[in-house]
Design a protein around this motif. Structure first.
Motif, PDB file in Angstrom:
ATOM      1  N   LEU A  94      22.212 -54.115   2.904  1.00  0.00           N
ATOM      2  CA  LEU A  94      23.202 -53.628   1.936  1.00  0.00           C
ATOM      3  C   LEU A  94      22.627 -53.345   0.542  1.00  0.00           C
ATOM      4  O   LEU A  94      23.079 -52.398  -0.112  1.00  0.00           O
ATOM      5  N   MET A 114      30.825 -49.318  -0.838  1.00  0.00           N
ATOM      6  CA  MET A 114      31.371 -48.435   0.194  1.00  0.00           C
ATOM      7  C   MET A 114      32.660 -47.829  -0.342  1.00  0.00           C
ATOM      8  O   MET A 114      33.527 -48.541  -0.857  1.00  0.00           O
ATOM      9  N   ALA A 135      25.755 -49.639   6.869  1.00  0.00           N
ATOM     10  CA  ALA A 135      26.896 -50.529   7.085  1.00  0.00           C
ATOM     11  C   ALA A 135      28.141 -49.740   7.467  1.00  0.00           C
ATOM     12  O   ALA A 135      28.855 -50.099   8.414  1.00  0.00           O
ATOM     13  N   ARG A 195      23.986 -55.656   7.395  1.00  0.00           N
ATOM     14  CA  ARG A 195      24.366 -56.583   6.323  1.00  0.00           C
ATOM     15  C   ARG A 195      23.165 -56.925   5.440  1.00  0.00           C
ATOM     16  O   ARG A 195      23.265 -56.934   4.202  1.00  0.00           O
ATOM     17  N   THR A 244      25.013 -48.417   1.445  1.00  0.00           N
ATOM     18  CA  THR A 244      26.055 -48.778   2.398  1.00  0.00           C
ATOM     19  C   THR A 244      26.164 -47.798   3.569  1.00  0.00           C
ATOM     20  O   THR A 244      27.049 -47.947   4.407  1.00  0.00           O
ATOM     21  N   ALA A 273      30.322 -54.721   2.357  1.00  0.00           N
ATOM     22  CA  ALA A 273      30.014 -53.308   2.096  1.00  0.00           C
ATOM     23  C   ALA A 273      30.914 -52.760   0.994  1.00  0.00           C
ATOM     24  O   ALA A 273      30.477 -51.968   0.145  1.00  0.00           O
TER      25      ALA A 273
END
Length: 716
Positions: A307, A384, A314, A304, A311, A379
Motif C-alpha cells: 500500500l 483509494m 489493492a 496490503r 492503491t 486502501a
C-alpha cells in the motif's frame, strides 16, 4: 505459501500403478532450479539453462506444461556451467563449450544463454563467442518436447512424457514447430532458420551449423509462443503494466536493502495477473510454479504490504475477489454467502497422491474474508478513491455478515473451520498443512479449529468496517464495533495459556474447546490488530523475539521447545518470509521498536543469503552462516516479495489516513538500515519521498496539500 495442498514435500502415498511400480512419487524440489516468471507463464530449468526431461522443469502456461524439454548440445556435448541468475521474467546463463576451441585449462569458447518471458511467449537466445586461435565450427542441436502435464500432477511427482500424452501432437510446418495440447497450441520459430528440423516420437530435433571466427560471435534465437484454444475459469494475462512502481528507489547505508526492494518489486510486478472479467483490475498470483493464480489470503496480504507504493494493486485485488464473493451454501467448495474465496484455478485441481480435489473456485479459508475487509479500510486510508470504496460497500456488508454469523458456526461465537467434504483442506488458516496446529507436546489438535489469528483478523476487520461506514455516513458502524468488542473479550478470556515457555497466546482452540498450547508465530499476527492490552502486547513481543521463536534469519513458525519441532518442517519450525514481515509490522504498530527492527534486519540477512530473492519459506538453522532452503519452496512468491514493502513501512514508521488528512512518519531509532531515503511512495495521487538520517530524523517531501505530516508523533 498457502494452499499447500497437503504440503507433502515427501509424500508417503503409494502409487496407483501397481505394487511393484517402484518408489512412491515425490513432490519435486525447486531450490536448485533457475526460475523466471511473467504473469501466467513460468519457466523452470537447470542452472545451465536446459529444461531436462523427466523432471519438474518446463515452460508452464496457464498451469499446463507446454515445454517439457529444451536441451542444447554443441557437437554432442552439453556446455559446462559457469554462472546463472534470474529476476522477474529474465534469466541468464554463462556456459563454456570445453570441447571446442584451444586445448588446455582456459575456456576459449563461451556460451551466453538468455531467456525472456514476454506476454504469451518465451524467447531464448544462444550466443556462442570464440576467443580461440582458429575458426570454430560446431553443430548446435536443440531437442524440444512438450507433454501437456497439469501443474497438480507435476507437483504430486508424476512425470509425463510426450509418448504417453495423447493430447499432444507435434509437427513441423516448414521452419515452424507446431504443438497442439488440450487447451493450447504452441508455435516455435527459429532465427536463423534451422539447417534441419525433425520430429521423432513426439520430440523435435533442431540443428544449426555455426561458424565463428576468432573474436566473433554467432547466435540462434528460439521463440515459443503459446495460444489458448479453449476457455477456462481464469484466463488471466500478465498485468505488470498496471502498477506505477517505476519511480520507487531506495538508498540506504545498509547496502543490502536496495537490492532487496528492487528484486522483490521486479518479481512481484511479474506475478501480477489481469482479471479476465475486467482487464483493468490486477492481482498478485500467489507464487510460482505451484500457485500461479489467485489466492484470496496471499493476494490480499501482498496488496496490503504494498500500500505505501499505491492503491492500484489493492483496488484491483479487492474487486477481483468481490466479483467472486460467495453467494450460496455449497459444502463441497466451502462457499457461503459473503465469504471471500481461497483460490481460483483454471480447472479443477487434483493432487493424485494426497487425495486433495478442489473445484476451480474454492472457498476453504477462515481468514480471507476478514483480511479483505481490512484491505478495503486500509486502501481507503492510503488514498483509494472514495467512489471506488463506496462501490464495494455491498461486498463489505456481506463479508461482515459472514464474519458475524456463518463464520461462527457454534454458540461460542468464534470463527472456526472443519472440512466436511473429505477432499478439501484440513486446515484453513495460512498454516494449512495437516500437521500445523500442534500442542506443546507435539500432538496434532483435533478439529474444528478456531485459530487465534483468525479471531484477531476479524476483530480488526469489524473495527475497520465500523470506522469506514461511520466516515462515509453509512449505517452499521456501531453494530460492527459491538461485534468486534464481543469477539475481543472471548479471545482475551480463552486463548491465554501457561506452559514451560511462560504465559503466551495459544495457537487455537481445538474441537473440544481447549486452548492448543503450542508456542508458535500465530500470536505475531495478533499484534497491531487492536486486540491486546499493553501488558499483553509486551508478553507477545517478548515471546516472539525470545530464543525459541526468533533466530538470526527470522521468526520460526513453531517454537524450538515444542514437540514435533522441525526447522525444515513446512509449518513446524521453518521460517516464512511473510510471517516474519507481518510480525515486524505488528511489533512496530504496537510500539515495540527495537523488537521490530530485530525482525526486519533478520529478514534482510535472509534475503542476502538467497541472492535477494526471498523464497516462500526456509530453515533458519544456519549452514556456515546461511539459512538452508526448503527444497520445494515457491520462488518468487507474492507475499514474500511484498515483504519488502513491510520492511520499508517498519523502517520509516509509516501510517496514513488520507481522509483524515494525516501522514505519520515515525522512524525506528536507531535506524536499522542506517540513513535511508525512499522515493516513489504514494499517498493518493501524490508521490512522496521520505529521508531519514543516521540519528533517525525524518524529512518528507511531496505530501499532498492539506495533509498534516506527523514526524515522530509531532507535526512537521
Amino acid at each position: 505459501m498457502s494452499d499447500h495442498e497437503a504440503a507433502d514435500a515427501d509424500t508417503t502415498a503409494t502409487t496407483t500403478d501397481s505394487p511393484t511400480a517402484g518408489p512412491p512419487p515425490r513432490q519435486p524440489w525447486l531450490h536448485q532450479l533457475n526460475v523466471c516468471v511473467n504473469g501466467n507463464a513460468t519457466a523452470l530449468s537447470s542452472t545451465g539453462g536446459d529444461i531436462e526431461p523427466g523432471t519438474a522443469q518446463g515452460l508452464y502456461v496457464d498451469d499446463v506444461r507446454v515445454l517439457s524439454e529444451a536441451t542444447v548440445r554443441l557437437d554432442g556435448e552439453a556446455p559446462a556451467f559457469v554462472a546463472e541468475g534470474a529476476s522477474g521474467p529474465r534469466a541468464e546463463f554463462v556456459l563454456s563449450a570445453r570441447n571446442l576451441g584451444n586445448p588446455g585449462p582456459d575456456p576459449t569458447v563461451e556460451i551466453h544463454r538468455t531467456r525472456l518471458l514476454e506476454d504469451g511467449a518465451m524467447v531464448e537466445r544462444v550466443v556462442l563467442t570464440s576467443r580461440a586461435a582458429d575458426t570454430v565450427r560446431a553443430r548446435l542441436v536443440l531437442e524440444l518436447a512438450g507433454d501437456g502435464a497439469a501443474i497438480g500432477s507435476v507437483k504430486a511427482g508424476h512425470v509425463v512424457h510426450p509418448e504417453v500424452a495423447p493430447q499432444v501432437v507435434t509437427a513441423p510446418d516448414g521452419d515452424v514447430l507446431v504443438t497442439t495440447f488440450e487447451r493450447h497450441t504452441t508455435r516455435t520459430t527459429f532465427d536463423p532458420a534451422p539447417d534441419a528440423l525433425l520430429v521423432r516420437g513426439g520430440r523435435a530435433v533442431v540443428e544449426v551449423d555455426l561458424v565463428v571466427e576468432p573474436g566473433e560471435s554467432a547466435a540462434t534465437t528460439m521463440r515459443v509462443e503459446a495460444t489458448r484454444t479453449s476457455a477456462s475459469v481464469l484466463d488471466a494475462d500478465p498485468g505488470r503494466a498496471a502498477v506505477a512502481w517505476d519511480g520507487v528507489r531506495v538508498v540506504a547505508d545498509d547496502p543490502r536493502l536496495a537490492p532487496v526492494v528492487d528484486h522483490s518489486m521486479d518479481d512481484l510486478r511479474h506475478l501480477l495477473l489481469r482479471d479476465p472479467d475486467d482487464r483493468a483490475d490486477v492481482f498478485a498470483a500467489a507464487g510460482t510454479p505451484w500457485y500461479l493464480t489467485l489466492f484470496g489470503r496471499d493476494s490480499i496480504w501482498a496488496a496490503r504490504m504494498m500500500l505505501p507504493f499505491g492503491t492500484d494493486l489493492a483496488a484491483g485485488t479487492l474487486r477481483v475477489l468481490a466479483r467472486r464473493q460467495g453467494t450460496r451454501d455449497d459444502p463441497r467448495s466451502a462457499e457461503a454467502p459473503g465469504k471471500i474465496p481461497h483460490e481460483l484455478r483454471r480447472t479443477a485441481y487434483l493432487d493424485p497422491e494426497s487425495g486433495l480435489a478442489l473445484p476451480p473456485v474454492y472457498y476453504g479459508t477462515v481468514d480471507a474474508t476478514a483480511l479483505w475487509v481490512t484491505l478495503l479500510a486500509e486502501a481507503w486510508q492510503w488514498g483509494m478513491p472514495q467512489d471506488e470504496v463506496r462501490a464495494l460497500l455491498p461486498n463489505l456488508r456481506a463479508a461482515v455478515q459472514w464474519l458475524t454469523t456463518t463464520g461462527q458456526p457454534d454458540e461460542d461465537g468464534l470463527l472456526k473451520y472443519l472440512d466436511t467434504s473429505g477432499t478439501g483442506l484440513a486446515n484453513q488458516g495460512w498454516k494449512d498443512s495437516g500437521d500445523s496446529i500442534r500442542w506443546r507436546d507435539g500432538h496434532v489438535a483435533d478439529g474444528p479449529i478456531a485459530l487465534v489469528e483468525a479471531q484477531a483478523y476479524a476483530i480488526e476487520a469489524l473495527n475497520g468496517a465500523g470506522r469506514l461506514l461511520r466516515a462515509l455516513g453509512e449505517e452499521g458502524a456501531d453494530e460492527a464495533e459491538k461485534e468486534a468488542e464481543g469477539l475481543r473479550t472471548r479471545l482475551s478470556e480463552r486463548y491465554w495459556v501457561q506452559t514451560d515457555a511462560g504465559r503466551h497466546l495459544a495457537i487455537a482452540l481445538d474441537g473440544h474447546g481447549a486452548a492448543v498450547d503450542g508456542l508458535a508465530s500465530n500470536m505475531g499476527h495478533v499484534l497491531g490488530t487492536g486486540v491486546l492490552t499493553p501488558a499483553e502486547s509486551d508478553s507477545v513481543a517478548a515471546q516472539l523475539t525470545g530464543d525459541e521463536l526468533l533466530d538470526e534469519f527470522g521468526v520460526r513458525t513453531l517454537g524450538s521447545g515444542n514437540g514435533g519441532f522441525n526447522p525444515i518442517g513446512y509449518h513446524t519450525g521453518s521460517i516464512w518470509t511473510h510471517d516474519s514481515a507481518i510480525v515486524a509490522l505488528g511489533l512496530a504498530r504496537e510500539g515495540h521498536r527495537a523488537e521490530s527492527a530485530a525482525v526486519a534486519t533478520a529478514l534482510v540477512a535472509s534475503a542476502e543469503a538467497f541472492d535477494y530473492r526471498w523464497p516462500e519459506l526456509y530453515s533458519g538453522l544456519p549452514m556456515m552462516g546461511r539459512p538452508s532452503p526448503y527444497p520445494a519452496s515457491c520462488r518468487p512468491q507474492a507475499w514474500s516479495a511484498a515483504s519488502a514493502g513491510a520492511l520499508v513501512t517498519v523502517a520509516l514508521g509509516l501510517r496514513a489516513d488520507l481522509p483524515a488528512g494525516v501522514l505519520e512518519v515515525d522512524p525506528v531509532v536507531p535506524p536499522p538500515f542506517g540513513a535511508l531515503r525512499v522515493e516513489g511512495l504514494r499517498l493518493g495521487d501524490a508521490t512522496v519521498t521520505v529521508s531519514v538520517d543516521r540519528d533517525g530524523h525524518a524529512e518528507v517531501t511531496g505530501a499532498p496539500e492539506g495533509v498534516e505530516v506527523r514526524l515522530g508523533g509531532t507535526s512537521a
